[in-house]
Design a protein around this motif. Structure first.
Motif, mmCIF file in Angstrom:
data_model
loop_
_atom_site.group_PDB
_atom_site.id
_atom_site.type_symbol
_atom_site.label_atom_id
_atom_site.label_comp_id
_atom_site.label_asym_id
_atom_site.label_seq_id
_atom_site.Cartn_x
_atom_site.Cartn_y
_atom_site.Cartn_z
ATOM 1 N N ASP A 1 30.635 54.348 -59.111
ATOM 2 C CA ASP A 1 31.957 54.011 -59.643
ATOM 3 C C ASP A 1 32.175 52.504 -59.759
ATOM 4 N N ARG B 1 34.348 53.045 -64.308
ATOM 5 C CA ARG B 1 33.745 52.173 -63.302
ATOM 6 C C ARG B 1 34.594 50.913 -63.142
ATOM 7 N N ARG C 1 32.005 58.506 -66.354
ATOM 8 C CA ARG C 1 32.983 58.115 -65.341
ATOM 9 C C ARG C 1 33.537 56.731 -65.629
#
Length: 121
Positions: free
Chosen positions: A10, A46, A44
């Motif tokens: 992340d 980040r 995702r």
């Protein structure tokens, strides 16, 4: 429980990732922070955090980074996937209270989600 974690996947870790955000991404401002935002090819969102020595000594810089990480960890579900975000602290962030930092981060992420609408429905 794992939805609130902040894993290595992340985070923005490489220098070229930070540079790429500001060369080909867009910027959003709030009172205490500046954010560079760029679409990525990952599944995702980040986060990268930049707090320069101009902002203050190490303890103050670390406090600001902790606030940014915690805010991101708790509110990332409100943002769309597939974005790289680099949050840069302004000098004003040093003297800001935790409530002011949270308001400024909320404003920053609200502006970014408004400027870059979610792909999710």
């Amino acid at each position: 429980m794992t939805a609130f974690s902040f894993k290595k996947e992340d985070r923005l870790l490489k220098r070229y990732e930070f540079i790429e955000i500001f060369t080909s991404g867009k910027t959003v401002h709030s009172s205490c922070f500046l954010a560079g935002i760029k679409k990525n090819r990952k599944e995702r969102i980040r986060l990268g955090i930049t707090v320069s020595k101009k902002v203050g000594k190490a303890a103050r810089r670390n406090r600001i980074k902790r606030h940014v990480r915690e805010f991101f960890r708790l509110h990332r579900d409100n943002l769309s996937n597939c974005w790289d975000i680099n949050v840069i602290a302004k000098k004003k962030a040093v003297n800001a209270s935790p409530a002011e930092l949270e308001r400024s981060l909320a404003e920053l992420f609200h502006k970014s989600s408004r400027e870059f609408p979610s792909d999710r429905q």
